[in-house]
Write a protein that holds these residues in place. Structure first.
Motif, mmCIF file in Angstrom:
data_model
loop_
_atom_site.group_PDB
_atom_site.id
_atom_site.type_symbol
_atom_site.label_atom_id
_atom_site.label_comp_id
_atom_site.label_asym_id
_atom_site.label_seq_id
_atom_site.Cartn_x
_atom_site.Cartn_y
_atom_site.Cartn_z
ATOM 1 N N ILE A 133 -24.529 5.566 95.909
ATOM 2 C CA ILE A 133 -24.176 4.366 95.148
ATOM 3 C C ILE A 133 -22.659 4.198 95.094
ATOM 4 O O ILE A 133 -22.132 3.088 95.255
ATOM 5 C CB ILE A 133 -24.766 4.443 93.730
ATOM 6 C CG1 ILE A 133 -26.298 4.538 93.803
ATOM 7 C CG2 ILE A 133 -24.350 3.232 92.904
ATOM 8 C CD1 ILE A 133 -26.972 4.729 92.461
ATOM 9 N N GLU A 134 -21.953 5.287 94.876
ATOM 10 C CA GLU A 134 -20.494 5.225 94.840
ATOM 11 C C GLU A 134 -19.934 4.810 96.195
ATOM 12 O O GLU A 134 -18.956 4.053 96.270
ATOM 13 C CB GLU A 134 -19.931 6.592 94.431
ATOM 14 C CG GLU A 134 -20.217 6.977 92.988
ATOM 15 C CD GLU A 134 -19.598 6.007 91.991
ATOM 16 O OE1 GLU A 134 -18.515 5.456 92.301
ATOM 17 O OE2 GLU A 134 -20.189 5.803 90.916
ATOM 18 N N ALA A 136 -21.405 2.886 98.350
ATOM 19 C CA ALA A 136 -21.671 1.453 98.498
ATOM 20 C C ALA A 136 -20.636 0.633 97.729
ATOM 21 O O ALA A 136 -20.153 -0.396 98.219
ATOM 22 C CB ALA A 136 -23.077 1.139 97.993
ATOM 23 N N ARG A 137 -20.311 1.083 96.530
ATOM 24 C CA ARG A 137 -19.294 0.374 95.749
ATOM 25 C C ARG A 137 -17.931 0.456 96.410
ATOM 26 O O ARG A 137 -17.155 -0.509 96.396
ATOM 27 C CB ARG A 137 -19.236 0.960 94.343
ATOM 28 C CG ARG A 137 -20.486 0.678 93.504
ATOM 29 C CD ARG A 137 -20.448 1.420 92.188
ATOM 30 N NE ARG A 137 -21.652 1.142 91.386
ATOM 31 C CZ ARG A 137 -21.952 1.790 90.263
ATOM 32 N NH1 ARG A 137 -21.138 2.751 89.808
ATOM 33 N NH2 ARG A 137 -23.055 1.480 89.604
ATOM 34 N N ALA A 138 -17.634 1.615 96.994
ATOM 35 C CA ALA A 138 -16.350 1.776 97.676
ATOM 36 C C ALA A 138 -16.235 0.852 98.886
ATOM 37 O O ALA A 138 -15.133 0.449 99.261
ATOM 38 C CB ALA A 138 -16.171 3.225 98.114
ATOM 39 N N CYS A 139 -17.368 0.521 99.483
ATOM 40 C CA CYS A 139 -17.380 -0.388 100.628
ATOM 41 C C CYS A 139 -17.304 -1.852 100.197
ATOM 42 O O CYS A 139 -17.290 -2.750 101.046
ATOM 43 C CB CYS A 139 -18.632 -0.178 101.465
ATOM 44 S SG CYS A 139 -18.678 1.405 102.325
ATOM 45 N N GLY A 140 -17.285 -2.085 98.895
ATOM 46 C CA GLY A 140 -17.165 -3.446 98.380
ATOM 47 C C GLY A 140 -18.475 -4.176 98.197
ATOM 48 O O GLY A 140 -18.481 -5.408 98.064
ATOM 49 N N MET A 141 -19.582 -3.454 98.182
ATOM 50 C CA MET A 141 -20.886 -4.102 97.983
ATOM 51 C C MET A 141 -21.033 -4.589 96.546
ATOM 52 O O MET A 141 -20.628 -3.899 95.609
ATOM 53 C CB MET A 141 -22.030 -3.129 98.299
ATOM 54 C CG MET A 141 -22.180 -2.786 99.754
ATOM 55 S SD MET A 141 -23.678 -1.795 100.037
ATOM 56 C CE MET A 141 -23.507 -1.426 101.773
ATOM 57 N N THR A 142 -21.625 -5.755 96.394
ATOM 58 C CA THR A 142 -21.943 -6.263 95.065
ATOM 59 C C THR A 142 -23.150 -5.502 94.515
ATOM 60 O O THR A 142 -23.883 -4.850 95.280
ATOM 61 C CB THR A 142 -22.273 -7.762 95.127
ATOM 62 O OG1 THR A 142 -23.449 -7.941 95.944
ATOM 63 C CG2 THR A 142 -21.119 -8.545 95.720
ATOM 64 N N PRO A 143 -23.390 -5.557 93.187
ATOM 65 C CA PRO A 143 -24.570 -4.877 92.638
ATOM 66 C C PRO A 143 -25.869 -5.317 93.306
ATOM 67 O O PRO A 143 -26.752 -4.493 93.569
ATOM 68 C CB PRO A 143 -24.534 -5.264 91.159
ATOM 69 C CG PRO A 143 -23.082 -5.488 90.869
ATOM 70 C CD PRO A 143 -22.523 -6.085 92.123
ATOM 71 N N THR A 146 -26.032 -3.736 96.704
ATOM 72 C CA THR A 146 -26.256 -2.291 96.563
ATOM 73 C C THR A 146 -27.725 -1.989 96.304
ATOM 74 O O THR A 146 -28.284 -1.060 96.888
ATOM 75 C CB THR A 146 -25.398 -1.733 95.406
ATOM 76 O OG1 THR A 146 -24.020 -2.015 95.664
ATOM 77 C CG2 THR A 146 -25.589 -0.230 95.269
ATOM 78 N N TYR A 147 -28.344 -2.786 95.435
ATOM 79 C CA TYR A 147 -29.770 -2.595 95.180
ATOM 80 C C TYR A 147 -30.584 -2.881 96.431
ATOM 81 O O TYR A 147 -31.519 -2.135 96.756
ATOM 82 C CB TYR A 147 -30.225 -3.516 94.038
ATOM 83 C CG TYR A 147 -30.190 -2.863 92.680
ATOM 84 C CD1 TYR A 147 -31.226 -2.030 92.268
ATOM 85 C CD2 TYR A 147 -29.121 -3.063 91.820
ATOM 86 C CE1 TYR A 147 -31.201 -1.422 91.021
ATOM 87 C CE2 TYR A 147 -29.085 -2.462 90.564
ATOM 88 C CZ TYR A 147 -30.131 -1.645 90.174
ATOM 89 O OH TYR A 147 -30.107 -1.029 88.950
#
Length: 247
Positions: A133-134, A136-143, A146-147
Motif C-alpha cells: 500500500i505504501e 502504491a501511494r509512493a507511486c502517486g496512486m489515488t485511494p 490503490t484499492y
C-alpha cells in the motif's frame, strides 16, 4: 426402496428440476448482489473514522448475530404485513410483486450474504501487506486506484477459500425458502413427500442434487483460485540467489 427411489426420480423429475432452477436462481442472485453490496460495507469497516464504521458495523452485527430463519420470517411476515396494510397498495400494480414471497426471500438472502462477505472482505483488506500500500501511494496512486489495482486483487487471493465456503453456506441457506411457501429444491422434496409418503427417497434425491451442485461449485471455485494465485506461482519459478563460489 430402490424401486421407490427410481419412481421418485422419474415420476417427479419435473418438480425436482424446477426446484433446482429456483435454488440456483436464489443462489446466483444472492451471491452476486450480496458481494456487490459487501464491497462498500467492507471499505467503510476499515475506515479510521468511527462515524463511518458505525452503520456498516451495526448492519453486519445484526445480520450475523441473528438466525437466518428469523430474518426470513421478519422480512416476510413483518415487512410483508406492513406493506400489505398500506392503503390502496393491493390496487396498485406493484402489489403483483410485493405479495410474492420470492422477493422477500431474495432480499433476505442478499442482505445476509452481504453481511458475511463484508466481514470476510474486511479481514482480507486489513491483511494486505502495508508495504504494498505504501509503495502504491509512493507511486502517486489515488485511494480508488490503490484499492482497484493493489488492495482488492490481493484481498481476493487471501479470502477466496472463505468466500467459497460462504457461497456454499448460502446454497444450503436457500432451503429455508420453503418455510415461506417457495418451492425450491427442499420445498419440492417436501411436496413429493406429501404426495407419495416416501420421505427417504424424496429427501435423498434432493440431497444428491445438492451434493452435485456443491461439487460443481467447489471445482469451479478451485479453478478460479488457481487463476488468482498465478502471480504467486510465477514468483516461485524465479531463480534464487546466486551462491558465492566455493560455498
Amino acid at each position: 426402496m430402490f424401486e421407490d427411489f427410481i419412481y421418485v426420480l422419474t415420476k417427479y423429475d419435473v418438480w425436482l428440476w424446477r426446484g433446482f432452477l429456483l435454488t440456483a436462481q436464489l443462489l446466483v442472485i444472492s451471491v452476486a448482489f450480496g458481494t456487490v453490496l459487501a464491497i462498500p460495507l467492507a471499505v467503510a469497516r476499515v475506515s479510521k473514522k468511527v462515524s463511518i464504521q458505525a452503520v456498516p458495523f451495526a448492519f453486519i452485527y445484526m445480520f450475523r448475530g441473528t438466525p437466518l430463519i428469523g430474518q426470513l420470517f421478519m422480512m416476510y411476515y413483518g415487512v410483508g404485513q406492513l406493506v400489505a396494510n398500506i392503503d390502496g397498495i393491493q390496487d396498485h400494480w406493484t402489489w403483483t410483486y410485493l405479495r410474492d414471497p420470492y422477493w422477500y426471500c431474495l432480499l433476505t438472502f442478499v442482505l445476509n450474504t452481504a453481511a458475511y462477505v463484508a466481514e470476510i472482505m474486511r479481514g482480507g483488506i486489513q491483511n494486505v501487506p502495508g508495504g504494498e500500500i505504501e509503495a502504491a501511494r509512493a507511486c502517486g496512486m489515488t485511494p480508488f486506484t490503490t484499492y482497484r489495482r493493489i488492495i482488492f486483487p490481493r484481498m481476493w487471493q487471501m479470502i477466496w477459500p472463505a468466500y467459497t465456503n460462504d457461497v456454499i453456506f448460502t446454497l444450503k441457506a436457500t432451503s429455508l425458502a420453503s418455510t415461506v411457501t417457495l418451492i425450491e429444491l427442499t420445498g419440492a422434496a417436501r411436496k413429493i413427500v406429501a404426495r407419495t409418503a416416501l420421505p427417504y427417497e424424496a429427501f435423498i434425491s434432493a440431497g444428491l442434487i445438492y451434493l452435485i451442485i456443491v461439487y460443481v461449485l467447489t471445482l469451479g471455485f478451485k479453478m478460479i483460485e488457481r487463476y488468482l494465485r498465478r502471480s504467486e506461482k510465477r514468483k516461485d519459478k524465479l531463480p534464487g540467489k546466486i551462491k558465492p563460489m566455493g560455498v
